[in-house]
Design a protein around this motif. Structure first.
Motif, short mmCIF file in Angstrom:
data_model
loop_
_atom_site.label_atom_id
_atom_site.label_comp_id
_atom_site.label_asym_id
_atom_site.label_seq_id
_atom_site.Cartn_x
_atom_site.Cartn_y
_atom_site.Cartn_z
N ASN A 42 -3.65 2.47 -11.66
CA ASN A 42 -4.94 1.86 -12.00
C ASN A 42 -5.02 1.52 -13.49
O ASN A 42 -5.59 0.48 -13.86
CB ASN A 42 -6.09 2.79 -11.60
N SER A 67 -10.61 -0.69 -10.09
CA SER A 67 -9.60 0.25 -10.58
C SER A 67 -10.21 1.29 -11.51
O SER A 67 -9.88 2.48 -11.45
CB SER A 67 -8.47 -0.50 -11.30
N THR A 71 -10.52 5.30 -10.69
CA THR A 71 -9.95 6.28 -11.61
C THR A 71 -10.95 7.40 -11.90
O THR A 71 -10.62 8.59 -11.83
CB THR A 71 -9.52 5.60 -12.93
N ASN A 285 -5.10 0.99 -3.79
CA ASN A 285 -5.54 -0.16 -4.58
C ASN A 285 -4.44 -0.70 -5.49
O ASN A 285 -4.02 -1.85 -5.36
CB ASN A 285 -6.79 0.25 -5.37
N PRO A 286 -3.88 0.12 -6.44
CA PRO A 286 -2.80 -0.41 -7.29
C PRO A 286 -1.54 -0.76 -6.52
O PRO A 286 -0.87 -1.75 -6.85
CB PRO A 286 -2.54 0.73 -8.29
#
Length: 309
Positions: A42, A67, A71, A285-286
């Protein structure tokens, strides 16, 4: 201390992964590795989007916000979970528990609505490309992010104040963090009203965004199918694939956890679902956006190239 006929609880104790006691070291190593990957992934995404001018578009602005939110979301839960797996203190004060629940709910719901904003962005980009820059201007993007955060804050304040008005008789939380239902189960009184409130809020913050994303994708797919060239259709689908993957997993896990009147699963099943949306989903996500998204991969290669030259 007593309040009425009830003992006033001042702290809770997490039972954590007690049923997986013999695997606690393995779980610690696995979750620590996933946590480091999530933070690194992220952070890289946010940094690349900020520094690469090719990614200064609404789609990547929303991705950087998602992101950042993911986090903070992991920071609220995972460090304490990791410390408890190492055998450190598993107790948490009432105020600490309320704070953890507040931030968990705030950022969890913010993520849901950021994914909805990203769905709307993809809809405008594909269904109304000529007016995309006019419709998705900077002010609109900031308003959509502000709206997502505001909904998260309002819902969190409502839920946390409703839960922590309850009198608590027991202290052992059958979970590894202060989630809504495990904490409500510690109450001395009937929590039917709170269960109904939680279900109503869950429907509003999950079904409504899911419905909006679904409508966006019905319109997107119908538009893509009208594109004459196969190459054009492939490119249009590619721009949506990453977002759609994240949406399915994110909403799927959250719906499984919250869209039921009372927990019908065993404690182990509930914890497994929770691990999915607190550990796996933030990493997704990342991973998805760096492996599946050509623009992000190209930006990473350019950044690496600049460092090496």
């Amino acid at each position: 201390m007593k309040r009425g006929n009830h003992t006033l609880t001042t702290e809770f104790v997490f039972q954590g992964f007690t049923s997986f006691h013999e695997y606690q070291l393995t779980l610690f190593v696995v979750f620590l590795a996933l946590y480091i990957l999530t933070l690194a992934g992220n952070t890289i995404i946010v940094t690349i989007i900020r520094t690469d001018r090719h990614l200064h578009t609404p789609m990547y602005f929303f991705l950087s916000m998602l992101s950042t939110s993911e986090t903070v979301y992991t920071l609220v839960i995972l460090p304490r979970m990791l410390s408890s797996l190492m055998g450190m203190s598993q107790s948490i004060s009432l105020a600490g528990c309320a704070t953890q629940m507040f931030f968990f709910v705030t950022f969890g719901i913010t993520n849901c609505f950021l994914l909805t904003a990203m769905g709307y962005d993809r809809y405008v980009a594909i269904c109304n490309p000529l007016r995309y820059t006019v419709i998705m201007n900077k002010r609109v993007c900031v308003q959509l992010v502000g709206g997502a955060c505001s909904i998260g804050l309002i819902v969190a304040m409502t839920q946390v104040s409703a839960v922590f008005r309850l009198p608590f008789c027991t202290t052992k939380v059958a979970h590894f963090f202060c989630d809504i239902r495990p904490v409500m189960k510690l109450s001395c009184i009937d929590t039917t009203v709170n269960e109904i409130l939680t279900l109503i809020i869950s429907v509003l913050v999950l079904v409504v965004p899911m419905g909006l994303v679904f409508i966006s994708y019905v319109l997107i797919i119908s538009t893509i199918l009208k594109i004459a060239s196969a190459e054009g259709r492939k490119k249009a689908f590619a721009t949506c694939a990453s977002h759609l993957t994240v949406v399915i997993v994110h909403y799927g896990c959250a719906s499984t956890a919250y869209l039921k009147p009372k927990s019908e699963n065993t404690r182990d099943q509930d914890q497994l679902i929770s691990v999915t949306y607190t550990v796996i989903t933030p990493l997704l996500n990342p991973v998805v956006y760096t492996l599946r998204n050509k623009e992000v991969k190209d930006a990473l290669l350019r950044a690496v190239g600049r460092k090496l030259s």
